[in-house]
Enzyme design. Sequence first.
Site, short mmCIF file in Angstrom:
data_model
loop_
_atom_site.label_atom_id
_atom_site.label_comp_id
_atom_site.label_asym_id
_atom_site.label_seq_id
_atom_site.Cartn_x
_atom_site.Cartn_y
_atom_site.Cartn_z
N ALA A 86 0.80 -1.24 0.00
CA ALA A 86 0.00 0.00 0.00
C ALA A 86 0.84 1.29 0.00
CB ALA A 86 -0.99 -0.04 1.16
N ARG A 136 -6.33 -0.65 -8.17
CA ARG A 136 -6.22 -1.46 -6.95
C ARG A 136 -7.17 -0.86 -5.91
NH1 ARG A 136 -1.29 -4.56 -5.26
NH2 ARG A 136 -3.02 -5.89 -4.65
N ASP A 186 -3.76 -2.59 4.32
CA ASP A 186 -4.10 -1.86 3.09
C ASP A 186 -5.17 -0.82 3.31
OD1 ASP A 186 -2.70 -4.33 1.98
OD2 ASP A 186 -2.95 -3.01 0.25
O1 MRU Z 1 -1.23 -7.27 -3.09
P1 MRU Z 1 -0.09 -6.60 -2.39
O2 MRU Z 1 1.21 -7.34 -2.54
O3 MRU Z 1 0.04 -5.15 -2.76
O4 MRU Z 1 -0.49 -6.66 -0.86
C1 MRU Z 1 0.35 -6.08 0.08
C2 MRU Z 1 -0.10 -6.25 1.48
O5 MRU Z 1 -1.11 -6.85 1.77
C3 MRU Z 1 0.72 -5.55 2.53
O6 MRU Z 1 0.67 -6.24 3.74
C4 MRU Z 1 0.17 -4.13 2.75
O7 MRU Z 1 0.01 -3.46 1.54
C5 MRU Z 1 1.04 -3.34 3.63
S1 MRU Z 1 2.61 -2.98 2.93
C6 MRU Z 1 3.49 -2.05 4.03
#
Ligand code: MRU
Length: 343
Positions: A52, A93, A238
Amino acid sequence: MFLNGASVGFDTVNNKAVFIDQTLLPTEYREISTDNYEEIYDAIKFLKVRGAPAIGVFTAISLAVLMNKSKNHTYESLFTELKDYCKKLILCRPTAINLKWAAEEMIKIAEESNAENFKTNLTNQALKMIEDDIAICRKIGEYGAELLKNSNSILTHCNAGRLATVKYGTALAPVYVSKENGHNIKVFADETRPLLQGARLTAFELCDADIDTTVICDNMASFIMKNRLVDAVLVGCDRVALNGDTANKIGTSGLAILAKHYNIPFYVCMPFSTFDENIKTGDNIEIEMRDGNEIGEMWYEKLMIPKNAKTLNPAFDVTDHSLITAFITEKGVIKPIEIKEYI
Ligand code: MRU
């Protein structure tokens, strides 16, 4: 190499957004520099840039890059073009609030600008967001390191490390800061099906930093907890609702339920840019549904499931606030029921 340890960057000399193509890790490290809208959209949509906070900062950099090369001259036409890019990027996203947050921050700056300073202001804002992200993650690391000063090992899910932010990470920042302080914390990394962010990315960056790392399959977490191999679970997020309900990578809520069962503290590491003050509970969080081919085909030479089997591929789930011991944030360690008081 432009990035020098960061996961995303802004090459202001050549006006390019720079990122590591994370789909190639751990076998290949490749930096991509771009000013092309389709390539930027594709990078976010297909998780070349992911996590995120990294998505948020990369969006800000990309918007500045795209607007710097705009042929429009009037304030109205520049503003319309910016809003159009934001509208399209936000959709790619939907769960990660940082994308929307970054786009809205850039629009705010644009609203305070005029035709003459429009591009410079957006560039400066993107550069500021890079620096802010580094400082915020550092703070999360410091608060987390203090909390973990008597811990030997943690379990984490997905990748909430330096690759998911500009630097340090959120859930892994306490591990990095602890190491700087001479305290080595071991990390168990869930492989994180279906896209293997834990096995590929968390393990890559931790091994690179010389941190004791053990990759486990997602279905081994209960074994790890029952046998007291970890002292705490640390994950990223997220989107967090006003009541503390937290969306994070699919599988997180199951871990929180297990942690509660085994009486192991469950911490969510959260920069406030991931807090969504507009939603009351996790029920209001839109969950990104991804293509089912990620489950049975994408990582395999041969199809791994029968051709006519259906798939369901939610990218995130919501952990109920009652399962979260505390949030580790840049403002300190905060209980879920107190989180809204810190906005
Ligand atoms: O689908 P992704 O790889 O973007 O998902 C990422 C996550 O779920 C992380 O735990 C979240 O974004 C936090 S990153 C500091």
